[in-house]
Design a protein around this motif. Structure first.
Motif, PDB file in Angstrom:
ATOM      1  N   UNK A   1       0.836  -1.196   0.000  1.00 56.30           N
ATOM      2  CA  UNK A   1       0.000   0.000   0.000  1.00 56.30           C
ATOM      3  C   UNK A   1       0.871   1.247   0.000  1.00 56.30           C
ATOM      4  N   UNK A   2       1.969   1.206   0.771  1.00 61.24           N
ATOM      5  CA  UNK A   2       2.874   2.356   0.835  1.00 61.24           C
ATOM      6  C   UNK A   2       3.510   2.609  -0.538  1.00 61.24           C
ATOM      7  N   UNK A   3       3.916   1.543  -1.203  1.00 65.50           N
ATOM      8  CA  UNK A   3       4.525   1.697  -2.526  1.00 65.50           C
ATOM      9  C   UNK A   3       3.522   2.259  -3.533  1.00 65.50           C
ATOM     10  N   UNK A   4       2.267   1.821  -3.452  1.00 64.71           N
ATOM     11  CA  UNK A   4       1.228   2.363  -4.320  1.00 64.71           C
ATOM     12  C   UNK A   4       1.017   3.840  -4.032  1.00 64.71           C
ATOM     13  N   UNK A   5       0.996   4.166  -2.740  1.00 67.57           N
ATOM     14  CA  UNK A   5       0.819   5.550  -2.294  1.00 67.57           C
ATOM     15  C   UNK A   5       1.954   6.421  -2.821  1.00 67.57           C
ATOM     16  N   UNK A   6       3.182   5.932  -2.700  1.00 70.59           N
ATOM     17  CA  UNK A   6       4.340   6.703  -3.164  1.00 70.59           C
ATOM     18  C   UNK A   6       4.326   6.877  -4.679  1.00 70.59           C
ATOM     19  N   UNK A   7       3.805   5.876  -5.399  1.00 67.76           N
ATOM     20  CA  UNK A   7       3.673   5.999  -6.849  1.00 67.76           C
ATOM     21  C   UNK A   7       2.754   7.173  -7.162  1.00 67.76           C
ATOM     22  N   UNK A   8       1.657   7.279  -6.387  1.00 67.03           N
ATOM     23  CA  UNK A   8       0.739   8.406  -6.545  1.00 67.03           C
ATOM     24  C   UNK A   8       1.419   9.723  -6.214  1.00 67.03           C
ATOM     25  N   UNK A   9       2.175   9.756  -5.101  1.00 64.34           N
ATOM     26  CA  UNK A   9       2.864  10.991  -4.693  1.00 64.34           C
ATOM     27  C   UNK A   9       3.827  11.467  -5.774  1.00 64.34           C
ATOM     28  N   UNK A  10       4.569  10.509  -6.346  1.00 65.67           N
ATOM     29  CA  UNK A  10       5.555  10.852  -7.380  1.00 65.67           C
ATOM     30  C   UNK A  10       4.869  11.463  -8.598  1.00 65.67           C
ATOM     31  N   UNK A  11       3.765  10.839  -8.999  1.00 61.32           N
ATOM     32  CA  UNK A  11       3.029  11.308 -10.175  1.00 61.32           C
ATOM     33  C   UNK A  11       2.441  12.693  -9.918  1.00 61.32           C
ATOM     34  N   UNK A  12       1.886  12.863  -8.725  1.00 64.99           N
ATOM     35  CA  UNK A  12       1.313  14.157  -8.349  1.00 64.99           C
ATOM     36  C   UNK A  12       2.386  15.248  -8.400  1.00 64.99           C
ATOM     37  N   UNK A  13       3.561  14.910  -7.823  1.00 62.69           N
ATOM     38  CA  UNK A  13       4.664  15.877  -7.797  1.00 62.69           C
ATOM     39  C   UNK A  13       5.034  16.309  -9.219  1.00 62.69           C
TER      40      UNK A  13
END
Lengths: 287, 395
Positions: B310-322
């Motif tokens: 879940x954390x890795x999925x979340x970070x994928x979202x954060x990276x894309x958002x950034x």
């Protein structure tokens, strides 16, 4: 390899071999007597493991769980035979393969719906949870000795059933000449149903007694199925005695292969199979 | 008098004007459309739960932005990859060619990832890897449009070798499944352990996903190493830990592993897992405000506890958002978009991390010990650990 290590590896081989025999015996019985190729045999092993998991937590005792589970698997086997398999006895082997291959998927999906995709474990009963120490680091788990013991007992029971009882005589006669046996007034349909249920129960009980040491997880049946077929092919299709010898042989080769020739250990069992088939194309004990 | 400065200013103004004029409609057009996000994850089979956890985490990061990427609405396209490498290219092409996605998020299985990698390299579509640890994706086959937010298979074990030596284990046995992930995990352990002065007495292996460990455990007992290090995961990991205890080795020869050994299986393993030490880039019990708030929000949103996936999925979202925020939603201006992701510092529940030149996380690896069915963090095993990116042309 010093003597205690060798001894334990020998015990490991025999225990693994006996467990494989339990599985392969059912597979080869069903093929040898009824003539059905059953790819779903591994699923019965998985079913047994999941039954052991559910029943032992429900009933609080592994032994009671295994007893109940065995009865349930016999009923399950009879129902499956009546609903599906008996309609495929006269059909081509390809049809049987397709049916049982489809069943693997159905059983996996049912397992997913009923039990989910998690990994579970079944505790070893407290009285059997010990290990027998041999040297300061080497020891052998008591429960594995129990597995071997149960397998040997079942193998003897199976031998007596087939070679010494009236039912066994009918089973053998039916496998040898179906039409003649039927003409003599033996209810061959019933015999087939019994043999099928027996095969299912053997696989399921193997799954149940292995559950505490193997843990319980999705797709666990597909791994053992391949080894089962290797054993059946080496032993000679349809021969229960062949399955026993072949299972012990596979256990030995696999266990010592892992330790002595680790880099090719994954192939050794198949090399053994190839060698046996070159020597005896029908397997060791083809009837 | 026309000075040089005047000429320069005028031409700069001219270039500026034209380029803005050219760019404006592009941005307007881009913002008018929805961003097409493709999720290629396992939704059935053994890895189904991992796929769901990754999607949950990813959506959570997007939802924190009001469900938008750089101000643009999002449209999702989902494909179940079934963890089947033979369908990987077909599945990835469905998203890229049929659905024309702007971003492809996937996947878990390393074999399937290799298919996605091929499609990503050929089509140039942005590919974000939320789990698969196959090294080639950010080494020999790395690409400007491929970013990983998880780990390489050797990253956790690259921190493990030093841990063993620090704890006084000079001779160790390594044991794993003989397949790509196991071999790559071994590579990391071998490098760090021998560098720290340790000796690998023997390398034991069995074919994936075989679980008949008994013979190898007897071999370990006969060899009497100072410690055992391993890579296993899922059902096989449970069986390995239980067999290890049943063979009488627990408490006599300490067991260490890549963190996946004890992820998501501690309930099934029970007391057999107590005392096992592992290294990983995350732990549920990480005691930071960032992790606490993440876990609380996730539990509220999805009614389940988040895990490393879940954390890795979340970070994928954060990276894309950034990245998307940096270019105000104009994902077509790739150089700026990718530059922003390359230089991003992701404030993750696992701790802050950055991108390596080969597009793999540079992150802290934690040392954890199993206590009472929980991975307790003992400390940082390696600070800002990077993958070598060997063979990557961007490095």
């Amino acid at each position: 390899m010093d003597f205690p290590t060798f001894l334990i590896q020998l015990l490991n081989s025999v225990q693994y071999g006996l467990l494989l025999f339990m599985l392969a015996a059912g597979l080869t019985l069903i093929f040898g007597i009824i003539g059905v190729v059953n790819l779903a045999h591994g699923s019965f092993y998985m079913l047994g493991a999941y039954l052991a998991y559910s029943l032992s937590s429900l009933l609080g005792s592994l032994a009671v769980a295994i007893a109940c589970g065995a009865v349930l698997s016999v009923i399950f086997g009879l129902a499956l035979e009546w609903l599906l398999f008996r309609h495929f006895y006269e059909r081509d082997h390809l049809d049987q393969v397709l049916l049982t291959f489809g069943l693997i998927y159905i059983f996996e999906e049912m397992r997913s719906i009923l039990w989910g995709d998690d990994v579970h474990s079944v505790p070893i009963p407290d009285v059997l949870a010990a290990s027998i120490p041999l040297t300061d680091t080497l020891s052998y788990p008591v429960y594995r000795l129990v597995i071997s013991g149960v397998c040997v007992a079942l193998a003897i029971g199976l031998y007596l059933l087939i070679s010494k009882t009236r039912l066994g005589m009918k089973i053998r006669a039916g496998a040898f000449n179906r039409d003649m046996t039927e003409a003599l007034g033996v209810n061959i349909k019933l015999i087939h149903a019994i043999v099928f249920a027996l095969g299912v129960a053997l696989a399921s009980v193997a799954g149940m007694i292995a559950a505490p040491v193997s843990s319980v997880y999705p797709n666990m049946g597909s791994q053992v199925l391949i080894m089962c077929f290797v054993v059946v092919v080496i032993g000679g299709i349809g021969s229960v005695r062949g399955a026993l010898i072949a299972a012990l042989l596979v256990g030995l080769v696999d266990t010592f292969g892992k330790v002595l020739l680790p880099h090719i250990s994954g192939m050794l069992v198949y090399m053994l199979m190839a060698a046996v088939l070159l020597w005896k194309p029908q397997g060791l004990f083809k009837q | 008098m026309t000075s040089r400065r005047l000429v320069l200013t005028q031409s700069a103004a001219l270039i500026g004007a034209t380029s803005t004029g050219l760019l404006l409609p592009a941005i307007a057009r881009a913002q008018g459309n929805k961003v097409r996000v493709g999720l290629m994850l396992p939704y059935t089979g053994t890895y189904a739960q991992l796929g769901v956890a990754i999607e949950n985490g990813f959506r959570m990061a997007i939802d924190e932005q009001g469900g938008k990427l750089g101000g643009r609405e999002i449209e999702y396209f989902k494909v179940d990859d079934e963890s089947d490498p033979s369908k990987a290219i077909e599945n990835a092409n469905k998203l890229v060619q049929r659905d024309k996605v702007d971003v492809l998020v996937g996947t878990v299985h390393s074999g399937v990832q290799m298919g996605i990698q091929k499609v990503a390299r050929e089509s140039g579509v942005l590919s974000l890897i939320p789990n698969a640890g196959v090294e080639a994706a950010t080494r020999a086959l790395c690409a400007p449009n491929v970013f990983r937010t998880s780990f390489t298979n050797s990253q956790p074990t690259l921190a493990l070798g030093k841990v063993l030596m620090d704890r006084g284990h000079k001779k160790a046995v390594w044991i794993t499944w003989k397949y790509a992930a196991g071999d790559e995990a071994f590579g990391g352990f071998k490098e760090s352990y021998t560098k720290a002065g340790g000796t690998i007495v023997k390398e034991l292996g069995l074919p994936f996903p075989n679980v008949e460990f008994q013979a190898l455990l007897t071999e370990i007992a006969a060899l009497k190493p100072d410690a055992v290090a391993c890579f296993f995961a899922g059902g096989g990991a449970v069986k390995f830990m239980k067999d290890y205890a049943a063979a009488g080795l627990k408490g006599k020869i300490p067991l260490y592993g890549s963190g996946f050994l004890t992820e998501g299986v501690l309930d099934a393993a029970g007391p057999a897992a107590d005392g096992i030490m592992t290294t990983l880039h995350y732990s549920d019990s990480l005691n930071t405000p960032r992790n606490h708030s993440f876990r609380l929000a996730y539990a509220k949103a999805f009614r389940s506890q988040p895990d490393v996936y879940a954390v890795q999925g979340y970070d994928t979202g954060l990276l894309l958002v950034h990245g998307a925020n940096a270019v105000k939603g104009d994902l077509a201006s790739k150089p700026a978009f990718y530059k922003a992701m390359e230089t991003a510092t992701i404030d993750s529940p696992r701790g802050k991390w950055t991108m390596s030149k080969a597009h793999n996380p540079v992150q802290d690896i934690y040392l954890r010990v199993v206590e009472n069915r929980e991975n307790k963090v003992l400390g940082v095993a390696a600070k800002a650990l990077s993958d070598s990116g060997a063979g990557c042309k961007m490095v």
